[in-house]
Motif scaffolding. Structure first.
Motif, PDB file in Angstrom:
ATOM      1  N   PHE A 246       0.824  -1.216   0.000  1.00 43.78           N
ATOM      2  CA  PHE A 246       0.000   0.000   0.000  1.00 43.78           C
ATOM      3  C   PHE A 246       0.861   1.269   0.000  1.00 43.78           C
ATOM      4  O   PHE A 246       0.632   2.190  -0.795  1.00 43.78           O
ATOM      5  CB  PHE A 246      -0.903  -0.037   1.236  1.00 43.78           C
ATOM      6  N   ASP A 247       1.852   1.320   0.901  1.00 38.57           N
ATOM      7  CA  ASP A 247       2.681   2.523   0.987  1.00 38.57           C
ATOM      8  C   ASP A 247       3.489   2.744  -0.290  1.00 38.57           C
ATOM      9  O   ASP A 247       3.697   3.886  -0.708  1.00 38.57           O
ATOM     10  CB  ASP A 247       3.613   2.457   2.200  1.00 38.57           C
ATOM     11  N   LYS A 248       3.918   1.644  -0.895  1.00 35.43           N
ATOM     12  CA  LYS A 248       4.650   1.786  -2.164  1.00 35.43           C
ATOM     13  C   LYS A 248       3.720   2.290  -3.260  1.00 35.43           C
ATOM     14  O   LYS A 248       4.114   3.099  -4.094  1.00 35.43           O
ATOM     15  CB  LYS A 248       5.269   0.446  -2.577  1.00 35.43           C
ATOM     16  N   TRP A 249       2.477   1.818  -3.224  1.00 33.94           N
ATOM     17  CA  TRP A 249       1.497   2.313  -4.203  1.00 33.94           C
ATOM     18  C   TRP A 249       1.301   3.830  -4.031  1.00 33.94           C
ATOM     19  O   TRP A 249       1.305   4.575  -5.016  1.00 33.94           O
ATOM     20  CB  TRP A 249       0.155   1.581  -4.036  1.00 33.94           C
ATOM     21  N   LEU A 250       1.159   4.274  -2.781  1.00 31.69           N
ATOM     22  CA  LEU A 250       0.992   5.710  -2.536  1.00 31.69           C
ATOM     23  C   LEU A 250       2.201   6.497  -3.057  1.00 31.69           C
ATOM     24  O   LEU A 250       2.056   7.562  -3.655  1.00 31.69           O
ATOM     25  CB  LEU A 250       0.802   5.983  -1.039  1.00 31.69           C
ATOM     26  N   ALA A 251       3.396   5.953  -2.819  1.00 33.68           N
ATOM     27  CA  ALA A 251       4.615   6.618  -3.288  1.00 33.68           C
ATOM     28  C   ALA A 251       4.662   6.648  -4.818  1.00 33.68           C
ATOM     29  O   ALA A 251       5.060   7.646  -5.431  1.00 33.68           O
ATOM     30  CB  ALA A 251       5.847   5.917  -2.730  1.00 33.68           C
ATOM     31  N   GLU A 252       4.207   5.550  -5.445  1.00 34.48           N
ATOM     32  CA  GLU A 252       4.153   5.498  -6.916  1.00 34.48           C
ATOM     33  C   GLU A 252       3.201   6.562  -7.461  1.00 34.48           C
ATOM     34  O   GLU A 252       3.482   7.202  -8.465  1.00 34.48           O
ATOM     35  CB  GLU A 252       3.593   4.147  -7.364  1.00 34.48           C
ATOM     36  N   GLU A 253       2.056   6.714  -6.763  1.00 36.25           N
ATOM     37  CA  GLU A 253       1.071   7.713  -7.184  1.00 36.25           C
ATOM     38  C   GLU A 253       1.686   9.114  -7.156  1.00 36.25           C
ATOM     39  O   GLU A 253       1.459   9.923  -8.053  1.00 36.25           O
ATOM     40  CB  GLU A 253      -0.146   7.674  -6.249  1.00 36.25           C
ATOM     41  N   ALA A 254       2.457   9.388  -6.089  1.00 34.40           N
ATOM     42  CA  ALA A 254       3.117  10.695  -5.980  1.00 34.40           C
ATOM     43  C   ALA A 254       4.129  10.861  -7.108  1.00 34.40           C
ATOM     44  O   ALA A 254       4.232  11.928  -7.728  1.00 34.40           O
ATOM     45  CB  ALA A 254       3.794  10.830  -4.618  1.00 34.40           C
ATOM     46  N   ALA A 255       4.875   9.781  -7.381  1.00 37.74           N
ATOM     47  CA  ALA A 255       5.897   9.842  -8.436  1.00 37.74           C
ATOM     48  C   ALA A 255       5.249  10.030  -9.818  1.00 37.74           C
ATOM     49  O   ALA A 255       5.726  10.816 -10.632  1.00 37.74           O
ATOM     50  CB  ALA A 255       6.749   8.579  -8.411  1.00 37.74           C
ATOM     51  N   LYS A 256       4.142   9.306 -10.046  1.00 39.24           N
ATOM     52  CA  LYS A 256       3.442   9.451 -11.333  1.00 39.24           C
ATOM     53  C   LYS A 256       2.913  10.866 -11.529  1.00 39.24           C
ATOM     54  O   LYS A 256       2.811  11.349 -12.651  1.00 39.24           O
ATOM     55  CB  LYS A 256       2.276   8.460 -11.410  1.00 39.24           C
ATOM     56  N   ALA A 257       2.557  11.519 -10.410  1.00 37.74           N
ATOM     57  CA  ALA A 257       2.050  12.894 -10.501  1.00 37.74           C
ATOM     58  C   ALA A 257       3.182  13.875 -10.775  1.00 37.74           C
ATOM     59  O   ALA A 257       2.937  15.045 -11.071  1.00 37.74           O
ATOM     60  CB  ALA A 257       1.316  13.261  -9.215  1.00 37.74           C
ATOM     61  N   GLY A 258       4.423  13.398 -10.639  1.00 40.60           N
ATOM     62  CA  GLY A 258       5.559  14.270 -10.977  1.00 40.60           C
ATOM     63  C   GLY A 258       6.549  14.508  -9.849  1.00 40.60           C
ATOM     64  O   GLY A 258       7.557  15.181 -10.034  1.00 40.60           O
ATOM     65  N   ALA A 259       6.258  13.971  -8.657  1.00 40.14           N
ATOM     66  CA  ALA A 259       7.200  14.137  -7.549  1.00 40.14           C
ATOM     67  C   ALA A 259       8.365  13.162  -7.715  1.00 40.14           C
ATOM     68  O   ALA A 259       8.233  12.148  -8.388  1.00 40.14           O
ATOM     69  CB  ALA A 259       6.498  13.874  -6.219  1.00 40.14           C
TER      70      ALA A 259
END
Lengths: 387, 58
Positions: A95-108
């Protein structure tokens, strides 16, 4: 130079980073753990309704779907509260990796295994960047705003704002992730007892295929969580017959939400600001909401080119209005419940109706608890105290 | 008066860090202790879930 540096890639940090990146700001997220999400320090329960803030959770993050909660009185009787929306027991490491991926996909930009040792200030008293270490190399990096989303376990919140948790406002927790455990698998199990888990409770959160998180939190004292957990397991052969796959510990804030969470160029959010539900210790939803609210204010401040304490203090106003006042009421509710003896708790569970629990889950109103307590003669005096 | 930690008991949960009033503790691979900042108040010992920390006063 970055617009924002976020310290900590838990639910608060990544929610904040995602929202800022979506708004076109340059964001870097550093996490000290070699693997984001591990080790977990969490029972991993989350309500389905939380997806309103977290987003739609992919199947791979969910260990077990949950219909409701089974609440056990100290005498062993129980009450099932089936929620219309239900919930999940998550796999936090996924779950936490998914959240981090979401942030990265958004450009972070997200970087694990990066230890932040200090937050740097300039001569005007503005926080302007961080000092860190990645794979043995020390570095410095600058940003217009530094967000501290480290959880409670970092001294950075203390160094920056003088924030730490009062020892009577944390629950000391120990959890075993076990396999070969026999419990009803689509309910979370909550055991109330002032003897087995003073102030806190014992939880058994099923993770599918006879796996479960079995843990407890108690008010800090000389007798440690392990001694209490051993006693609970002795009484429950259907659980203690299982094997221990993982041991988790932690101290979870159960109150003391931080009043002032900002400084010049600096914002504290999530568990680092003690944004945790004080009655059940759940922190994921609160962390995400807190991170998102912080991001909204930071975005506005960056657009106006004013990241002063005064400008950022809008986060204090918004968070306290949206979450703080509510969590303060929840804290009051916990203070009342922790006064109950095992006899009182037996009466309480006996007097509770499933719809009361659902009503609690919605608004945690003291009046609802008072209404329940009024049903039992010996609890009337506590009820009066609440009104 | 001394502060000590048994690293083979410690679960690296950081509970001690969260309650330390003077930022004398930090969790890296192990708990790092700053003698200069510590006041030997013993709060970390109380919070620790596993009896890893001992603060002795003589």
């Amino acid at each position: 130079m970055n617009d924002v540096i976020v310290i900590g890639a838990g639910p608060a940090g990544t929610a904040c980073a995602k929202k800022l990146a979506e708004n076109g700001f340059s964001v870097k997220v550093f996490d000290k753990r070699a693997e984001i999400g591990a080790p977990k320090r969490c029972g991993e329960g989350l309500s389905e309704a939380s997806q309103q803030f977290v987003g739609r959770i992919p199947e791979r993050c969910i260990a077990q779907k949950i219909k409701g909660a089974r609440l056990y009185a100290p005498d062993g009787r129980y009450l099932d509260a089936i929620l219309s929306e239900g919930g999940f027991v998550l796999e936090r490491k996924v779950f936490d990796k998914w959240l981090a991926e979401e942030a990265a996909k958004a450009g972070a930009t997200v970087q694990a295994n990066t230890f932040i040792s200090d937050i740097e200030k300039d001569t005007r008293g503005y926080f302007v960047g961080v000092k860190g270490e990645f794979l043995g190399n020390e570095f410095k990096e600058k940003a217009k705003v530094v967000v501290c989303a480290t959880g409670a376990e970092s001294p950075l919140r203390n160094k920056a704002l003088g924030v730490f948790s009062k020892v009577n406002l944390i629950d000391s927790c120990l959890q075993y992730e076990m396999t070969n455990v026999d419990v009803v698998s689509d309910l979370i199990h909550i055991y109330l007892s002032s003897v087995l888990a003073p102030r806190g409770y014992v939880w058994v959160f099923p993770k599918g295929d006879h796996r479960a998180n079995v843990g407890l939190g108690i008010i800090p004292q000389e007798k440690k969580p392990k001694a209490y957990l051993d006693e609970f397991l002795k009484l429950h052969p259907e659980i203690s017959k299982g094997s221990i796959l993982e041991v988790n510990a932690g101290c979870v804030p159960v109150g003391g939400m931080v009043k002032d969470m900002v400084a010049n160029g600096f914002v504290l959010c999530g568990e680092a600001a003690n944004h945790v539900n004080p009655i059940h210790g759940g922190g994921i939803k609160e962390a995400v909401m807190s991170g998102q609210m912080a991001a909204d204010v930071i975005a506005e401040c960056l657009k106006k080119n004013d990241v002063s304490k005064k400008a950022l203090s809008k986060f204090n106003d918004i968070w306290w209005k949206e979450r703080g006042d509510h969590l303060k009421r929840v804290e009051k509710l916990r203070e009342t419940l922790e006064k109950l003896s095992d006899g009182d708790l037996n009466d309480l569970v006996d007097a509770l109706k499933p719809e009361d629990i659902i009503e609690f889950a919605r608004g945690a109103k003291l009046s609802v608890l008072a209404k329940v307590l009024m049903r039992k003669p010996r609890l009337v005096s506590i009820a009066r105290h609440l009104l | 008066m001394t502060w000590s930690i048994e690293n083979n008991r410690c679960l690296r949960c950081g509970g001690c860090v969260s309650v330390c009033p003077t930022a004398a503790l930090e969790l890296k691979d192990n708990v790092i202790y700053d003698e200069k900042l510590c006041t030997l108040c013993g709060i970390c010992e109380k919070a620790c879930p596993v009896e890893a920390i001992k603060v002795t006063t003589q």
